[in-house]
Design an enzyme around this catalytic site. Sequence first.
Site, PDB file in Angstrom:
ATOM      1  N   LYS A  90       0.919  -1.075  -0.031  1.00 50.21           N
ATOM      2  CA  LYS A  90      -0.025   0.008  -0.021  1.00 50.21           C
ATOM      3  C   LYS A  90       0.891   1.361  -0.029  1.00 50.21           C
ATOM      4  CE  LYS A  90      -2.337  -0.385   3.439  1.00 50.21           C
ATOM      5  NZ  LYS A  90      -2.220  -1.486   4.548  1.00 50.21           N
TER       6      LYS A  90
ATOM      7  N   ARG B 163     -10.031   0.642   9.425  1.00 45.99           N
ATOM      8  CA  ARG B 163      -9.506  -0.790   9.772  1.00 45.99           C
ATOM      9  C   ARG B 163     -10.805  -1.504  10.290  1.00 45.99           C
ATOM     10  NH1 ARG B 163      -4.089  -1.941  10.649  1.00 45.99           N
ATOM     11  NH2 ARG B 163      -3.445   0.291  10.801  1.00 45.99           N
TER      12      ARG B 163
ATOM     13  N   ARG C 115      11.516  -7.102   5.692  1.00 50.04           N
ATOM     14  CA  ARG C 115      11.470  -5.725   5.517  1.00 50.04           C
ATOM     15  C   ARG C 115      12.359  -4.852   6.705  1.00 50.04           C
ATOM     16  NH1 ARG C 115       5.720  -2.773   5.230  1.00 50.04           N
ATOM     17  NH2 ARG C 115       5.610  -2.777   7.438  1.00 50.04           N
TER      18      ARG C 115
ATOM     19  N   ARG D 176      11.433  -2.857  12.310  1.00 53.87           N
ATOM     20  CA  ARG D 176      10.570  -2.287  13.194  1.00 53.87           C
ATOM     21  C   ARG D 176      10.002  -3.338  14.074  1.00 53.87           C
ATOM     22  NH1 ARG D 176       6.415   0.937   9.350  1.00 53.87           N
ATOM     23  NH2 ARG D 176       5.232  -0.606  10.112  1.00 53.87           N
TER      24      ARG D 176
ATOM     25  N   ARG E 250      -0.234 -10.215  13.063  1.00 50.99           N
ATOM     26  CA  ARG E 250      -0.720  -8.887  12.454  1.00 50.99           C
ATOM     27  C   ARG E 250      -1.610  -9.322  11.450  1.00 50.99           C
ATOM     28  NH1 ARG E 250       4.077  -5.590  10.701  1.00 50.99           N
ATOM     29  NH2 ARG E 250       2.583  -3.933  10.007  1.00 50.99           N
TER      30      ARG E 250
END
Length: 216
Positions: free
Chosen positions: A15, A90, A129, A161, A172
């Site tokens: 996204k 969300r 990532r 992260r 998640r």
Amino acid sequence: MKNSIVMLGAPGAGKGTQAAVLVQQFHIPHISSGDMFRAIRKSDSELGRRVAAIMDSGALVPDELTIQIVQDRLSKPDCQTGFILDGFPRTQPQALALDEMLKNIGQAITVVPYLHVRSELLVERLSNRWTCNTCGSVYSLGPNDAKVCKKSDCLGTLYRRPDDEPATVTERVKVFEKNTSPLISYYSDRGLLRQIDGEQTVDQVTVALLAAIAKV
Ligand SMILES: [Zn+2]
């Protein structure tokens, strides 16, 4: 033509990358709830301390507060010509609240692209990532790649992260899928949903995305 876009897609579906293309193409702001929360928590304010406490506890920022923050952002002048919402809504109550707040300012969502990527691939992408601690660039790297920023004027150190750690990634993705299925029906029923195969190359996804937006 005004483009008021809600981007749907799991963490790792691309996204952020695609939103950056739309910003260039349509000159409209990219409103990421995650970025907004991270900016607010750093601010020296009552709200910043409240958001920090919630995020540090591992909880989601409650709907009421999230809606307030998004509403303030959408009433800024740069959103008059359209916007790209990313990470909001969300949940279905948030989607209803969004429709209501837009109605109050004479706007409406024009299209909801949904970048679809299979969950196994999402987990793999997120676990690879890495983010630069100096310039914020994001890289996809395997276990043996050097964790150094590739921009020659930066060369910052890369970190993962906390929410991209492999242990949290699977959770998640599950949470996303549970919350998003009602949203997909919600926007599909209103004729706004456009499902896009997010497993194609970045450029192919961009082509499909622009075609979906142009057809509105
Ligand atoms: Zn960097």
